[in-house]
Design a protein around this motif. Structure first.
Motif, PDB file in Angstrom:
ATOM      1  N   PHE A 223      22.244  69.654  60.368  1.00 32.55           N
ATOM      2  CA  PHE A 223      21.685  71.132  60.853  1.00 32.55           C
ATOM      3  C   PHE A 223      22.879  71.720  61.751  1.00 32.55           C
ATOM      4  CE2 PHE A 223      17.910  68.610  60.425  1.00 32.55           C
ATOM      5  CZ  PHE A 223      17.088  69.528  59.501  1.00 32.55           C
ATOM      6  N   SER A 224      22.719  73.151  61.624  1.00 36.30           N
ATOM      7  CA  SER A 224      23.248  73.945  62.467  1.00 36.30           C
ATOM      8  C   SER A 224      22.207  74.241  63.473  1.00 36.30           C
ATOM      9  CB  SER A 224      23.600  75.281  61.801  1.00 36.30           C
ATOM     10  OG  SER A 224      22.514  75.994  61.331  1.00 36.30           O
ATOM     11  N   ILE A 225      22.469  74.848  64.634  1.00 35.43           N
ATOM     12  CA  ILE A 225      21.603  75.002  65.648  1.00 35.43           C
ATOM     13  C   ILE A 225      20.663  76.027  64.958  1.00 35.43           C
ATOM     14  CG2 ILE A 225      20.776  76.044  67.960  1.00 35.43           C
ATOM     15  CD1 ILE A 225      22.165  73.229  67.971  1.00 35.43           C
ATOM     16  N   GLU A 226      21.103  77.052  64.460  1.00 38.71           N
ATOM     17  CA  GLU A 226      20.076  78.001  63.756  1.00 38.71           C
ATOM     18  C   GLU A 226      19.216  77.303  62.717  1.00 38.71           C
ATOM     19  OE1 GLU A 226      20.213  82.505  61.436  1.00 38.71           O
ATOM     20  OE2 GLU A 226      22.232  81.360  61.861  1.00 38.71           O
ATOM     21  N   GLY A 227      19.816  76.739  61.693  1.00 41.86           N
ATOM     22  CA  GLY A 227      19.203  75.977  60.807  1.00 41.86           C
ATOM     23  C   GLY A 227      18.000  75.026  61.289  1.00 41.86           C
ATOM     24  N   ALA A 228      18.417  74.288  62.424  1.00 40.66           N
ATOM     25  CA  ALA A 228      17.355  73.329  62.776  1.00 40.66           C
ATOM     26  C   ALA A 228      16.258  74.123  63.656  1.00 40.66           C
ATOM     27  CB  ALA A 228      18.136  72.651  64.138  1.00 40.66           C
ATOM     28  N   ALA A 229      16.459  75.330  64.214  1.00 46.13           N
ATOM     29  CA  ALA A 229      15.388  76.198  64.645  1.00 46.13           C
ATOM     30  C   ALA A 229      14.657  76.501  63.802  1.00 46.13           C
ATOM     31  CB  ALA A 229      16.013  77.481  65.667  1.00 46.13           C
ATOM     32  N   TRP A 230      15.270  77.163  62.662  1.00 50.47           N
ATOM     33  CA  TRP A 230      14.203  77.396  61.389  1.00 50.47           C
ATOM     34  C   TRP A 230      13.537  76.308  60.930  1.00 50.47           C
ATOM     35  CZ3 TRP A 230      12.743  81.742  59.157  1.00 50.47           C
ATOM     36  CH2 TRP A 230      13.475  83.033  59.435  1.00 50.47           C
ATOM     37  N   PHE A 231      14.217  75.101  60.778  1.00 54.45           N
ATOM     38  CA  PHE A 231      13.442  73.880  60.434  1.00 54.45           C
ATOM     39  C   PHE A 231      12.260  73.697  61.376  1.00 54.45           C
ATOM     40  CE2 PHE A 231      12.748  69.209  60.492  1.00 54.45           C
ATOM     41  CZ  PHE A 231      12.619  68.949  59.010  1.00 54.45           C
ATOM     42  N   LEU A 232      12.403  73.591  62.611  1.00 55.11           N
ATOM     43  CA  LEU A 232      11.436  73.109  63.467  1.00 55.11           C
ATOM     44  C   LEU A 232      10.361  74.174  63.514  1.00 55.11           C
ATOM     45  CD1 LEU A 232      10.496  71.604  66.041  1.00 55.11           C
ATOM     46  CD2 LEU A 232      11.829  73.107  67.431  1.00 55.11           C
ATOM     47  N   GLN A 233      10.414  75.527  63.263  1.00 62.29           N
ATOM     48  CA  GLN A 233       9.401  76.526  63.287  1.00 62.29           C
ATOM     49  C   GLN A 233       8.682  76.306  61.933  1.00 62.29           C
ATOM     50  OE1 GLN A 233      10.388  80.874  62.878  1.00 62.29           O
ATOM     51  NE2 GLN A 233       9.315  80.964  64.672  1.00 62.29           N
ATOM     52  N   ALA A 234       9.441  75.966  60.805  1.00 63.56           N
ATOM     53  CA  ALA A 234       8.779  75.679  59.420  1.00 63.56           C
ATOM     54  C   ALA A 234       7.626  74.381  59.573  1.00 63.56           C
ATOM     55  CB  ALA A 234       9.906  75.273  58.316  1.00 63.56           C
ATOM     56  N   GLN A 235       8.137  73.536  60.153  1.00 59.46           N
ATOM     57  CA  GLN A 235       7.376  72.378  60.534  1.00 59.46           C
ATOM     58  C   GLN A 235       6.091  72.810  61.335  1.00 59.46           C
ATOM     59  OE1 GLN A 235       8.127  69.684  58.635  1.00 59.46           O
ATOM     60  NE2 GLN A 235       9.851  71.190  58.070  1.00 59.46           N
ATOM     61  N   ILE A 236       6.250  73.507  62.367  1.00 60.99           N
ATOM     62  CA  ILE A 236       5.033  73.940  63.275  1.00 60.99           C
ATOM     63  C   ILE A 236       4.155  74.771  62.140  1.00 60.99           C
ATOM     64  CG2 ILE A 236       4.537  75.081  65.241  1.00 60.99           C
ATOM     65  CD1 ILE A 236       7.120  74.087  66.574  1.00 60.99           C
ATOM     66  N   TRP A 237       4.788  75.604  61.732  1.00 60.89           N
ATOM     67  CA  TRP A 237       3.946  76.511  60.972  1.00 60.89           C
ATOM     68  C   TRP A 237       3.050  75.570  59.753  1.00 60.89           C
ATOM     69  CZ3 TRP A 237       7.183  81.068  58.247  1.00 60.89           C
ATOM     70  CH2 TRP A 237       7.802  82.038  59.351  1.00 60.89           C
ATOM     71  N   GLY A 238       3.775  74.756  59.197  1.00 56.49           N
ATOM     72  CA  GLY A 238       2.964  73.820  58.371  1.00 56.49           C
ATOM     73  C   GLY A 238       1.964  73.067  58.999  1.00 56.49           C
ATOM     74  N   LEU A 239       1.882  72.633  60.300  1.00 51.85           N
ATOM     75  CA  LEU A 239       1.005  71.932  60.756  1.00 51.85           C
ATOM     76  C   LEU A 239      -0.063  72.770  61.213  1.00 51.85           C
ATOM     77  CD1 LEU A 239       3.169  69.855  63.251  1.00 51.85           C
ATOM     78  CD2 LEU A 239       1.839  68.780  61.667  1.00 51.85           C
ATOM     79  N   LYS A 240       0.240  73.929  61.607  1.00 47.46           N
ATOM     80  CA  LYS A 240      -0.781  75.012  62.117  1.00 47.46           C
ATOM     81  C   LYS A 240      -1.564  75.634  61.031  1.00 47.46           C
ATOM     82  CE  LYS A 240       1.204  76.144  66.495  1.00 47.46           C
ATOM     83  NZ  LYS A 240       1.727  77.097  67.462  1.00 47.46           N
ATOM     84  N   ILE A 241      -1.054  75.763  59.762  1.00 48.74           N
ATOM     85  CA  ILE A 241      -1.639  75.998  58.399  1.00 48.74           C
ATOM     86  C   ILE A 241      -2.628  74.719  58.243  1.00 48.74           C
ATOM     87  CG2 ILE A 241      -1.537  76.207  55.957  1.00 48.74           C
ATOM     88  CD1 ILE A 241       1.027  77.872  56.725  1.00 48.74           C
ATOM     89  N   MET A 242      -2.260  73.513  58.272  1.00 52.40           N
ATOM     90  CA  MET A 242      -3.039  72.516  57.798  1.00 52.40           C
ATOM     91  C   MET A 242      -3.993  72.355  58.640  1.00 52.40           C
ATOM     92  SD  MET A 242      -0.373  69.386  57.251  1.00 52.40           S
ATOM     93  CE  MET A 242      -1.505  68.307  57.194  1.00 52.40           C
ATOM     94  N   ALA A 243      -4.006  72.865  59.992  1.00 50.61           N
ATOM     95  CA  ALA A 243      -5.294  72.684  60.738  1.00 50.61           C
ATOM     96  C   ALA A 243      -6.418  73.358  60.423  1.00 50.61           C
ATOM     97  CB  ALA A 243      -4.620  73.107  62.369  1.00 50.61           C
ATOM     98  N   ARG A 244      -5.968  74.494  59.701  1.00 54.63           N
ATOM     99  CA  ARG A 244      -7.299  75.187  59.108  1.00 54.63           C
ATOM    100  C   ARG A 244      -7.945  74.390  58.270  1.00 54.63           C
ATOM    101  NH1 ARG A 244      -5.066  81.298  57.717  1.00 54.63           N
ATOM    102  NH2 ARG A 244      -7.606  81.329  57.668  1.00 54.63           N
ATOM    103  N   LEU A 245      -7.452  73.423  57.665  1.00 62.08           N
ATOM    104  CA  LEU A 245      -8.222  72.550  56.543  1.00 62.08           C
ATOM    105  C   LEU A 245      -8.853  71.215  57.379  1.00 62.08           C
ATOM    106  CD1 LEU A 245      -5.320  72.423  53.838  1.00 62.08           C
ATOM    107  CD2 LEU A 245      -7.337  73.990  54.086  1.00 62.08           C
ATOM    108  N   ASN A 246      -8.684  71.169  58.583  1.00 64.61           N
ATOM    109  CA  ASN A 246      -9.524  70.180  59.380  1.00 64.61           C
ATOM    110  C   ASN A 246      -9.043  68.679  59.037  1.00 64.61           C
ATOM    111  OD1 ASN A 246     -11.337  69.026  61.261  1.00 64.61           O
ATOM    112  ND2 ASN A 246     -13.127  68.757  59.919  1.00 64.61           N
ATOM    113  N   PRO A 247      -7.675  68.537  58.968  1.00 71.41           N
ATOM    114  CA  PRO A 247      -7.183  67.271  58.537  1.00 71.41           C
ATOM    115  C   PRO A 247      -7.364  66.114  59.905  1.00 71.41           C
ATOM    116  CG  PRO A 247      -5.535  68.599  59.304  1.00 71.41           C
ATOM    117  CD  PRO A 247      -6.539  69.450  59.268  1.00 71.41           C
ATOM    118  N   GLN A 248      -7.177  65.036  59.674  1.00 69.77           N
ATOM    119  CA  GLN A 248      -7.118  63.721  60.629  1.00 69.77           C
ATOM    120  C   GLN A 248      -5.784  64.246  61.590  1.00 69.77           C
ATOM    121  OE1 GLN A 248      -9.426  61.236  61.353  1.00 69.77           O
ATOM    122  NE2 GLN A 248     -10.516  62.665  59.947  1.00 69.77           N
ATOM    123  N   ARG A 249      -6.099  64.142  62.903  1.00 65.83           N
ATOM    124  CA  ARG A 249      -5.010  64.288  63.795  1.00 65.83           C
ATOM    125  C   ARG A 249      -3.846  63.098  63.420  1.00 65.83           C
ATOM    126  NH1 ARG A 249      -4.235  66.875  68.705  1.00 65.83           N
ATOM    127  NH2 ARG A 249      -2.680  66.361  70.174  1.00 65.83           N
TER     128      ARG A 249
END
Length: 213
Positions: free
Chosen positions: A147-173
């Motif tokens: 990762f570059s720093i910029e790439g890692a920041a995008w990757f981290l944001q994408a993972q958080i987006w994914g988690l928050k989208i999944m939260a709308r489906l009421n998955p197991q923590r």
């Protein structure tokens, strides 16, 4: 107890956030009126239009979110555990009984191509968040050379987006936590993973990695 007067700007905007977060960006003005206790004419006089209400709610949520993120990052010393704390903070969405996800992420999903000002505001707020991630990642030893720093920041944001989208489906923590471990493995390698490496692997039956389609 009566509703606060319209000049209580912070309370008014928070009520708008709560309404639009629950009912979506297409919530009718009647829902905003009911949630805020303000008359429609007063809301239009204050914000100019329904779009003005959306932008105001978006801004106040984003400002609060950014302040919370800044506070979290500054409360911990540099290291992978600080990045883990950011990922695990996203799991709070899993505990929301209304399964609303994230107001900002929902805005990205609901953004209307016909409203460029709305899309530009969302892009700005998301870029501000990545700026916070970038300086924290730059201070973190052990970041994968992939990762570059910029790439890692995008990757981290994408993972958080994914988690928050999944939260709308009421998955197991537990599933969310396993996805956090996958993200930590990708960013910092096996030494950053809690438990055995195989504990962090998510099978295809579990839905794959956060941030994927």
């Amino acid at each position: 107890m009566g509703r606060p007067p319209l000049h209580d700007d912070a309370k008014l905007k928070q009520d708008m956030v709560d309404c639009l977060w629950q009912f979506g960006y297409d919530a009718p003005i009647s829902a905003v009126v009911q949630s805020t206790g303000a008359k429609a004419a007063s809301l239009y006089a204050r914000f100019g239009s329904k779009k003005g209400m959306l932008l105001a709610a978006l801004d106040v949520y984003a400002e609060d979110h950014l302040a919370d993120l800044h506070s979290l990052l500054n409360s911990m010393p540099p290291g992978p555990e600080r990045i883990r704390a950011v990922l695990e903070k996203a799991l709070d969405c899993f505990d929301d009984p209304l399964h609303r996800g994230c107001f900002l992420v929902n805005g990205v999903l609901e953004a209307n191509a016909g409203e460029p000002e709305f899309a530009e505001r969302l892009q700005k707020h998301m870029a501000d968040i990545r700026t916070e991630f970038s300086w924290a990642l730059a201070e973190t030893p052990g970041l994968s050379g992939f990762f570059s720093i910029e790439g890692a920041a995008w990757f981290l944001q994408a993972q958080i987006w994914g988690l928050k989208i999944m939260a709308r489906l009421n998955p197991q923590r537990e599933l969310g936590q396993r996805l956090v471990e996958q993200a930590m493995y990708a960013l910092f390698g096996p030494d950053a993973v809690k438990g055995r490496p195989e504990d962090s692997a998510v099978s295809a039956e579990d839905g794959g990695a956060a941030g994927t389609g």
